[in-house]
Design an enzyme around this catalytic site. Structure first.
Site, PDB file in Angstrom:
ATOM      1  N   GLY A 205      -6.290  -0.616   2.010  1.00 45.04           N
ATOM      2  CA  GLY A 205      -5.240   0.396   1.847  1.00 45.04           C
ATOM      3  C   GLY A 205      -5.783   1.625   1.139  1.00 45.04           C
ATOM      4  O   GLY A 205      -6.508   1.517   0.136  1.00 45.04           O
TER       5      GLY A 205
ATOM      6  N   LYS B   2      17.662  -3.267  -7.939  1.00 46.83           N
ATOM      7  CA  LYS B   2      17.035  -2.553  -6.824  1.00 46.83           C
ATOM      8  C   LYS B   2      18.132  -1.914  -5.995  1.00 46.83           C
ATOM      9  O   LYS B   2      19.284  -2.374  -6.009  1.00 46.83           O
ATOM     10  CB  LYS B   2      16.239  -3.530  -5.946  1.00 46.83           C
ATOM     11  CG  LYS B   2      15.142  -2.891  -5.146  1.00 46.83           C
ATOM     12  CD  LYS B   2      13.889  -2.699  -5.974  1.00 46.83           C
ATOM     13  CE  LYS B   2      12.830  -1.926  -5.229  1.00 46.83           C
ATOM     14  NZ  LYS B   2      11.562  -1.883  -5.951  1.00 46.83           N
TER      15      LYS B   2
ATOM     16  N   GLY C 269      -3.565   4.390   0.466  1.00 45.47           N
ATOM     17  CA  GLY C 269      -2.371   5.184   0.167  1.00 45.47           C
ATOM     18  C   GLY C 269      -2.375   5.515  -1.312  1.00 45.47           C
ATOM     19  O   GLY C 269      -3.440   5.639  -1.931  1.00 45.47           O
ATOM     20  N   ASN C 270      -1.191   5.624  -1.886  1.00 38.99           N
ATOM     21  CA  ASN C 270      -1.080   5.994  -3.291  1.00 38.99           C
ATOM     22  C   ASN C 270      -1.853   5.014  -4.185  1.00 38.99           C
ATOM     23  O   ASN C 270      -2.727   5.412  -4.965  1.00 38.99           O
ATOM     24  CB  ASN C 270       0.414   6.037  -3.654  1.00 38.99           C
ATOM     25  CG  ASN C 270       0.638   6.512  -5.064  1.00 38.99           C
ATOM     26  OD1 ASN C 270      -0.188   7.228  -5.625  1.00 38.99           O
ATOM     27  ND2 ASN C 270       1.740   6.108  -5.648  1.00 38.99           N
ATOM     28  N   ALA C 271      -1.588   3.721  -4.018  1.00 39.19           N
ATOM     29  CA  ALA C 271      -2.204   2.710  -4.884  1.00 39.19           C
ATOM     30  C   ALA C 271      -3.716   2.617  -4.625  1.00 39.19           C
ATOM     31  O   ALA C 271      -4.524   2.679  -5.564  1.00 39.19           O
ATOM     32  CB  ALA C 271      -1.524   1.363  -4.669  1.00 39.19           C
ATOM     33  N   GLY C 272      -4.127   2.477  -3.364  1.00 34.68           N
ATOM     34  CA  GLY C 272      -5.533   2.287  -3.018  1.00 34.68           C
ATOM     35  C   GLY C 272      -6.400   3.496  -3.356  1.00 34.68           C
ATOM     36  O   GLY C 272      -7.540   3.365  -3.814  1.00 34.68           O
TER      37      GLY C 272
HETATM   38  P1  NAD Z   1       1.313   3.922   0.776  1.00 38.50           P
HETATM   39  O1  NAD Z   1       2.296   3.946   1.878  1.00 38.50           O
HETATM   40  O2  NAD Z   1       0.988   5.164   0.029  1.00 38.50           O
HETATM   41  O3  NAD Z   1      -0.093   3.350   1.339  1.00 38.50           O
HETATM   42  C1  NAD Z   1      -0.203   2.187   2.107  1.00 38.50           C
HETATM   43  C2  NAD Z   1      -1.614   2.094   2.666  1.00 38.50           C
HETATM   44  O4  NAD Z   1      -1.731   0.855   3.377  1.00 38.50           O
HETATM   45  C3  NAD Z   1      -1.956   3.195   3.669  1.00 38.50           C
HETATM   46  O5  NAD Z   1      -3.303   3.558   3.500  1.00 38.50           O
HETATM   47  C4  NAD Z   1      -1.797   2.482   5.024  1.00 38.50           C
HETATM   48  O6  NAD Z   1      -2.590   3.043   6.048  1.00 38.50           O
HETATM   49  C5  NAD Z   1      -2.276   1.109   4.658  1.00 38.50           C
HETATM   50  N1  NAD Z   1      -1.831   0.088   5.598  1.00 38.50           N
HETATM   51  C6  NAD Z   1      -0.646  -0.039   6.220  1.00 38.50           C
HETATM   52  N2  NAD Z   1      -0.655  -1.104   7.047  1.00 38.50           N
HETATM   53  C7  NAD Z   1      -1.864  -1.662   6.900  1.00 38.50           C
HETATM   54  C8  NAD Z   1      -2.494  -2.775   7.489  1.00 38.50           C
HETATM   55  N3  NAD Z   1      -1.867  -3.535   8.391  1.00 38.50           N
HETATM   56  N4  NAD Z   1      -3.757  -3.072   7.116  1.00 38.50           N
HETATM   57  C9  NAD Z   1      -4.400  -2.304   6.216  1.00 38.50           C
HETATM   58  N5  NAD Z   1      -3.871  -1.223   5.644  1.00 38.50           N
HETATM   59  C10 NAD Z   1      -2.629  -0.913   5.993  1.00 38.50           C
HETATM   60  O7  NAD Z   1       1.809   2.780  -0.210  1.00 38.50           O
HETATM   61  P2  NAD Z   1       1.416   2.577  -1.746  1.00 38.50           P
HETATM   62  O8  NAD Z   1       2.394   3.281  -2.605  1.00 38.50           O
HETATM   63  O9  NAD Z   1      -0.039   2.804  -1.924  1.00 38.50           O
HETATM   64  O10 NAD Z   1       1.720   1.011  -1.896  1.00 38.50           O
HETATM   65  C11 NAD Z   1       0.809   0.021  -1.444  1.00 38.50           C
HETATM   66  C12 NAD Z   1       1.235  -1.319  -2.005  1.00 38.50           C
HETATM   67  O11 NAD Z   1       1.265  -1.247  -3.423  1.00 38.50           O
HETATM   68  C13 NAD Z   1       2.620  -1.790  -1.569  1.00 38.50           C
HETATM   69  O12 NAD Z   1       2.627  -3.180  -1.452  1.00 38.50           O
HETATM   70  C14 NAD Z   1       3.485  -1.357  -2.726  1.00 38.50           C
HETATM   71  O13 NAD Z   1       4.661  -2.131  -2.809  1.00 38.50           O
HETATM   72  C15 NAD Z   1       2.550  -1.620  -3.883  1.00 38.50           C
HETATM   73  N6  NAD Z   1       2.950  -0.883  -5.073  1.00 38.50           N
HETATM   74  C16 NAD Z   1       2.784   0.463  -5.144  1.00 38.50           C
HETATM   75  C17 NAD Z   1       3.201   1.131  -6.274  1.00 38.50           C
HETATM   76  C18 NAD Z   1       2.990   2.614  -6.426  1.00 38.50           C
HETATM   77  O14 NAD Z   1       3.248   3.132  -7.511  1.00 38.50           O
HETATM   78  N7  NAD Z   1       2.539   3.313  -5.405  1.00 38.50           N
HETATM   79  C19 NAD Z   1       3.812   0.414  -7.344  1.00 38.50           C
HETATM   80  C20 NAD Z   1       3.957  -0.964  -7.246  1.00 38.50           C
HETATM   81  C21 NAD Z   1       3.526  -1.610  -6.088  1.00 38.50           C
END
Ligand code: NAD
Length: 421
Positions: A218, A106, A220-223
């Protein structure tokens, strides 16, 4: 940082628990408690006024017994070495569980990217690579995007490394734009991998996903991708979703396009009309079939674990369930699928990108998805099989510990086969 909150100490505790369960050789255990190589460096970056500013960056190679280090580079104002070390350990276990030819690594830089213009961001990305070029490489350690880094940054980094090597070194980094040989299917690979795990978990629970009720924390990207995919692939109904501002709930289901529009128009899903407003805490406790935490860590704790009604908990986020909640969920019969299995789709497709770059031969999106399904479904089955093995010996072990035990033993066995202990 208090010890119990230090992510590296937490990662060591998880390893210690797995080591005890597996009866791991003490030398292998000691070797696996610390990274093999930790590099911290200060480096100058030219800013818009022509002056140089010093930034601090990290690259940690946790273990490369099974292959080159693999792990993202984060640009974050609160970046610190212990977080990078912990994340590099988790990458080691994730790659090992997926059984792909990578170890774990990392990297990160202490920086608030919102203060940088595009040229400064490029200067910083290139300077990071010049500083750490001795420690990365297609056969030694292969970075990728992570928090506040993206495909464009990976493109600059690959270019800088290629200039240093006077070559085209596409395989030095993954998550690149398609124009410079990123992989098809990389965008939604994390959520899609999670869907394949959900499909298998539902089979195990005899649950029909068609019409099942899903809550997602959530957007964001994942949700976002998770919402789209559970409806498209399984015909499931997403009844609740939240972001950092709170959530919305509708018994009859939420509309994906309407939700995206509300988010685009108002900056939050709060603007969604025709649904009840709920808090994040209420969302977690809803009477649903599947709960998908896809936001941040430490959401299901010993305070609310007893109130989780979902039959399957799919950890798309990293670390959404605290260790003290694990036992409560397990005893209540909640099938909790651990993060480093559920969200491994991203790194699996990163691995595909690296393989394609090395072969200079490229696959269609359909081939990528099919290969992802094969690998992640095999990981799921390995975990369930391992749980059964322990159960046959009278040991009740949850899916997370079974996954740890597989991942750690593969790395330990590789170290043994190489004669490291
Ligand atoms: P992101 O920043 O795109 O989205 C995060 C989401 O969480 C946003 O909708 C934000 O408003 C919401 N959020 C933040 N604080 C919050 C809270 N207190 N309560 C509820 N919602 C809240 O991030 P992402 O890329 O979607 O990643 C989300 C999770 O998935 C992280 O834990 C990340 O490590 C994990 N993850 C993502 C990927 C990927 O490819 N995107 C890969 C592996 C793991």
């Amino acid at each position: 940082m208090a010890d119990e909150l230090d992510p590296f100490i937490l990662s060591q505790k998880q390893l210690d628990n797995a080591a005890e369960l597996m009866d791991l050789d003490p030398i292998a255990h000691a070797m696996l408690r610390e990274p093999m190589q930790t590099v911290t460096a200060n480096f100058p970056v030219e800013m818009r006024d022509g002056n140089k500013k010093i930034f601090t960056g990290f690259r940690v190679l946790y273990n490369d017994a099974r292959g080159p280090g693999k792990g993202g580079i984060r640009f974050h104002p609160k970046e610190n070495l212990d977080t990078v070390k912990a994340l590099s350990a988790w990458m080691t276990w994730k790659c090992s569980l997926a059984n792909i030819q990578f170890g774990g690594a990392k990297g990160g830089v202490i920086v608030d990217t919102k203060q940088l213009n595009q040229k400064e961001l490029e200067n910083l990305s290139r300077a990071y690579i010049r500083t750490f070029a001795k420690f990365i490489g297609p056969k030694t350690d292969v970075p990728a995007p992570d928090v506040y880094t993206n495909p464009q940054i990976m493109g600059w980094m690959m270019d800088e490394y290629s200039k240093i090597k006077m070559d085209n070194e596409f395989a030095v980094i993954t998550g690149k734009p398609l124009e410079v040989w990123g992989s098809e299917g990389r965008f939604d690979s994390t959520a899609l991998g999670g869907m394949y795990v959900l499909r298998e978990a539902a089979k195990l629970k005899n649950m029909n996903l068609l019409g099942s009720k899903i809550a997602i924390q959530g957007f964001g990207n994942a949700g976002n991708f998770a919402f789209d995919l559970v409806t498209k692939l399984f015909g499931a109904t997403v009844v609740a979703i939240s972001d950092s501002e709170g959530g919305v709930y509708s018994e009859n289901g939420l509309d994906y396009e309407k939700l995206k529009k509300a988010k685009a128009d108002t900056g939050s899903i709060d603007g969604y009309k025709g649904a009840k407003k709920i808090t994040n805490d209420e969302l977690l406790k809803l009477d649903v079939d599947v709960l998908i935490p896809a936001a941040i860590e430490n959401q299901v704790t010993k305070k609310n674990a007893d109130k989780i009604e979902a039959k399957i908990l799919l950890e798309l986020a990293n670390g959404p369930v605290t260790p003290d909640a694990d036992d409560i969920l397990f005893n209540n019969g909640v099938l909790d699928m651990p993060d480093f299995l559920v969200n491994s789709g991203g790194v699996i497709v990163s691995y595909f990108e690296w393989v394609q770059n090395i072969e200079s031969y490229y696959w269609s999106k359909e081939e990528v998805y099919k290969k992802l399904d094969t690998i992640i479904t095999k990981s799921f089955k390995d975990v369930i099989e391992k749980q059964k093995e322990y159960a046959a010996k009278g040991k009740k072990v949850d899916a997370r510990m079974a996954a740890y035990s597989i991942a750690v033993s593969r790395v330990a066995n590789a170290m043994k086969a190489r004669g490291w202990y």
